[in-house]
Scaffold this active site. Structure first.
Site, short mmCIF file in Angstrom:
data_model
loop_
_atom_site.label_atom_id
_atom_site.label_comp_id
_atom_site.label_asym_id
_atom_site.label_seq_id
_atom_site.Cartn_x
_atom_site.Cartn_y
_atom_site.Cartn_z
CG HIS A 54 -0.13 0.24 2.51
ND1 HIS A 54 0.70 -0.72 3.05
CD2 HIS A 54 -0.04 1.33 3.33
CE1 HIS A 54 1.27 -0.25 4.15
NE2 HIS A 54 0.84 0.99 4.34
CG ASP A 88 1.74 5.05 4.90
OD1 ASP A 88 1.29 3.90 4.96
OD2 ASP A 88 2.88 5.37 5.28
CG HIS A 112 5.13 1.07 2.70
ND1 HIS A 112 4.42 2.13 2.19
CD2 HIS A 112 4.70 0.91 3.97
CE1 HIS A 112 3.61 2.60 3.12
NE2 HIS A 112 3.74 1.88 4.21
NE ARG A 155 2.47 5.88 8.96
CZ ARG A 155 1.41 5.23 8.51
NH1 ARG A 155 1.50 3.97 8.17
NH2 ARG A 155 0.24 5.84 8.39
C1 SIN Z 1 3.65 0.90 7.62
O1 SIN Z 1 3.07 0.28 6.73
O2 SIN Z 1 3.45 2.09 7.81
C2 SIN Z 1 4.64 0.20 8.52
C3 SIN Z 1 5.68 -0.54 7.80
C4 SIN Z 1 6.53 -1.34 8.75
O3 SIN Z 1 6.27 -1.35 9.95
O4 SIN Z 1 7.48 -1.99 8.28
#
Ligand code: SIN
Length: 298
Positions: free
Chosen positions: A104, A106, A273, A289
């Site tokens: 996805h 974000d 990601h 994050r």
């Molecule tokens: C996320 O998708 O924001 C987190 C990715 C991760 O924790 O590796």
């Protein structure tokens, strides 16, 4: 003077020569921003930043979002989403335990989807000397460039629906399947109807022009894309799955192996990601994050 070292063929670079605890001049910040947009994923090693410093640094790219999962925000720092498998003294999850299960970008389900995210590694899981919990990134611009001309033509002008509700249902199903197989059990805060209503479905072009670099990329993903506008559901699902499989071909990817102290930024307009859940307590993973608001996808 910063040094930028490209790692992946299409995506990923390390930036060195920067201490993010120190004030950055406008010139240095401009170099970092250029490296970021050129490489789609960049990371800094060995940073000892506080949550306030992470917020201040990422704010230089734009307005910070506060995630709809408010239970997973860092107390005192509503712009920080805690991504972690840790629990508090009562056994309650301290953050989002399942973020990134599917490929996805974000907040792609928002009217103004995110421009960039920054993930700071506070604790990284290690088992028998091996680091776990890597994150995979893939370049949607390289994937677009590599499409056959006929597919580029077919996608031009098509829109897809990005739906947080769709994602929540898909994720809940995957969690049940995991648990039934005896796998990881995830604690998930149920969202209220009011929280869900604050993120209504949005339509966005599949072929998107990057707001800064003007490169074309594929703005579609397996987590949030619930339908292709104007196509019957089954036909749309086939097309979505075909494009999503193309985007994640190994040649477009960079896999990040984390070290505590990494701050990594990814471009949500040019990359997807996915997290790897190959660890479990007692291996601890704690990440913070921050996410910068972007502009309407065109
Ligand atoms: C996320 O998708 O924001 C987190 C990715 C991760 O924790 O590796």
């Amino acid at each position: 003077m910063i040094t930028v070292t490209r790692i992946g063929k299409h995506i990923g670079a390390e930036i060195s020569g920067v201490d993010l605890t120190q004030p950055l001049s406008d010139d240095t910040f401009a170099e970092i921003a250029k490296a970021f947009f050129d490489n789609e994923v960049v990371f800094f090693r060995n940073q000892k930043i506080t949550p306030a410093q992470q917020v201040a640094f990422t704010k230089r790219f734009g307005i910070l979002e506060q995630h709809v999962r408010k239970e997973s925000r860092l107390p005192g720092f509503p712009e920080i989403l805690v991504v972690s498998n840790l629990v508090d003294h009562y056994g309650n999850a301290i953050g989002a335990q399942d973020a990134g299960r599917f490929w996805h970008s974000d907040l792609s389900y928002k009217k103004e989807p995110s421009l960039l995210s920054a993930l700071y590694a506070v604790e990284v899981p290690v088992k028998d000397g091996k680091v776990l919990g890597d994150t995979n990134f893939t370049s949607t611009t390289a994937a677009y460039d590599a499409l056959p001309e006929a597919m580029k033509q077919r996608l031009q002008g098509l829109k897809n629906v990005h739906s947080y509700r769709y994602y929540r249902n898909k994720n809940a199903l995957a969690q049940k399947e995991d648990a039934a197989r005896g796998g990881r059990v995830v604690q998930e805060h149920a969202l209220t109807e009011e929280q869900l209503k604050s993120v209504p479905d949005v339509e966005a072009p599949i072929v998107r022009t990057h707001p800064v670099t003007k490169r074309k990329g594929l703005f579609i993903n397996e987590a949030h894309t619930s339908a292709i506008v104007g196509l019957p559901q089954a036909e749309g699902d086939v097309l979505r799955n075909e494009i999503c499989q193309h985007i994640i071909k190994p040649e477009f990817q960079y896999r990040h192996s984390w070290q505590a102290g990494d701050l990594l930024l990814w471009d949500n307009c040019a990359a997807l990601h996915k997290a790897n859940f190959d660890y479990d307590l007692p291996q601890r993973r704690l990440m913070y994050r921050t996410t910068v608001r972007g502009s309407v996808a065109v």
